[in-house]
Enzyme design. Structure first.
Site, mmCIF file in Angstrom:
data_model
loop_
_atom_site.group_PDB
_atom_site.id
_atom_site.type_symbol
_atom_site.label_atom_id
_atom_site.label_comp_id
_atom_site.label_asym_id
_atom_site.label_seq_id
_atom_site.Cartn_x
_atom_site.Cartn_y
_atom_site.Cartn_z
ATOM 1 C CB ALA A 79 -0.894 -0.009 1.229
ATOM 2 C CD GLN A 81 3.172 6.525 4.333
ATOM 3 O OE1 GLN A 81 3.973 6.048 5.125
ATOM 4 N NE2 GLN A 81 3.479 7.545 3.544
ATOM 5 C CB SER A 82 4.024 -0.686 2.012
ATOM 6 O OG SER A 82 4.631 -1.918 2.334
ATOM 7 C CG ASN A 83 4.618 -0.094 8.320
ATOM 8 O OD1 ASN A 83 5.093 1.000 8.592
ATOM 9 N ND2 ASN A 83 3.355 -0.421 8.597
ATOM 10 C CB ALA A 85 7.375 -1.094 0.535
#
Ligand SMILES: *Cc1c(COP(=O)(O)O)cnc(C)c1O
Length: 345
Positions: A79, A81-83, A85
């Protein structure tokens, strides 16, 4: 340590792994829950890698397997705000690999914030796709991987959340780590609570629980709080990942079949990453009582789900409850990432 826990440790020791996380993470005593049970928090937000979070455990095994294949480039997907990633970007920085992040619909990247800011800082290339559909994002990541492969890169595609059987190995190990810490404290929690969105965290813990339970080791209940609506198959996914993860470790997966799989989806609200009043109240509760920082997407909702179970009398007051703090703090510093201060100041 029980023989079952020893067998898990020995099995994990044979798996390719790179050292990325600061382990064990602390098991920290907090305030009592309103219903009277003591609260222990498993601080995976302090896992170290790229500002921490649960993905560090998965990435140790995912990157270990990738390194064994001679990879030089990682593509992953998440997404806006992917943690996951962000932590993959940090892992790649440490391993000297190129990182490509395929991210869902986001505000302009000209002034990146939160996880995107950190991902850029870690040197990753961000590819924003104008969709919030997880299937479409995965397709975009597959296309990009094919392109990079054609251009001569040796590419590893890590799916959403790093939730593969190999990624879940990290949480098989985490289960043993927790039991070990509880044994040292001389107490057995009644329940372990974790947020679940792609089920890898839940699946790995479930693998550990079922393996230990089948060997006669006393184990706490395990409850996953679903934070991504539209994943009605979350329980089935966790079960499959648990089986796959035990197989990947060379352990018998049989016990998973009759393992109770509990996913409570009442705290998700309107949808993934959509704020709820209950999660915001949980963020303030944890911040004011313990100085813990929860986020609106994962841990705030998981905490709200736990408080809901507490109100329903689920937790006996003579045994502690473990809340798995899976991280997620950088998202607080993205637009809309923190509760509106008007609500608590
Ligand atoms: C990814 C993530 C989760 C969910 O873990 P899954 O293994 O995807 O279910 C929970 N909390 C935070 C902060 C995360 O980044």
């Amino acid at each position: 340590m029980s023989a079952a826990a020893g067998a898990i440790r020995a099995a994990l020791a044979t798996q390719p792994r790179v050292d990325l996380a600061t382990l064990p993470t602390p098991l920290e005593e907090g305030p009592r829950l309103p219903g009277g049970a003591r609260l222990l928090v498993k601080r995976d937000d302090l896992s170290g890698l790229g500002m921490g979070g649960n993905k560090a455990r998965k990435l140790e095994f995912l990157c270990g397997a990738a390194a064994a294949r001679g990879v030089d480039t990682v593509v992953t997907v998440g997404a806006a705000q992917s943690n996951h990633a962000r932590m993959t970007a940090a892992a790649c920085a440490r391993l000297g690999w190129e990182a490509h992040l395929v991210l869902g619909r986001s505000p302009s990247l000209e002034s990146p914030a939160g996880n995107q800011l950190l991902s850029r800082l870690f040197g990753a290339r961000l590819h924003v796709v104008d969709t919030e559909d997880w299937g479409e994002l995965q397709h975009a990541a597959e296309d990009l991987s094919a392109k990079l492969t054609n251009a001569g890169r040796r590419v590893e595609l890590i799916p959403m959340g790093g939730s593969t059987p190999v990624g879940a190995l990290g949480f098989l190990g985490a289960w043993v780590e927790l039991l070990d810490q509880c044994e040292r404290r001389g107490e057995l929690p009644s329940v372990v609570i974790t947020a679940s969105s792609t089920a890898g965290t839940h699946g790995g813990l479930l693998a550990g629980r079922s393996f230990c339970r089948a060997a006669g080791v006393p184990v706490p209940d395990l409850v996953a709080i679903g934070v991504a609506k539209g994943s009605p198959e979350l329980a089935e996914r966790a079960r499959r990942l648990a089986e796959g993860c035990l197989c990947a470790a060379g352990l018998a997966p049989d016990a998973v079949a009759d393992e109770p799989v509990e996913v409570d989806e009442r705290a998700v609200g309107p949808g993934y990453a959509v704020p709820t009043e209950e999660a915001d109240a949980s963020i303030v509760w944890a911040a004011r009582r313990a100085g813990w920082v929860l986020d609106r997407v994962y841990t705030g909702k998981a905490f709200a789900g736990m408080l809901m179970l507490d109100r329903e009398g689920r937790f006996p007051s003579d045994r502690p409850v473990v809340f798995w703090h899976t991280g997620g703090q950088p998202a607080l510093f993205a637009p809309g990432g923190a509760p509106d201060s008007g609500g608590w100041e």
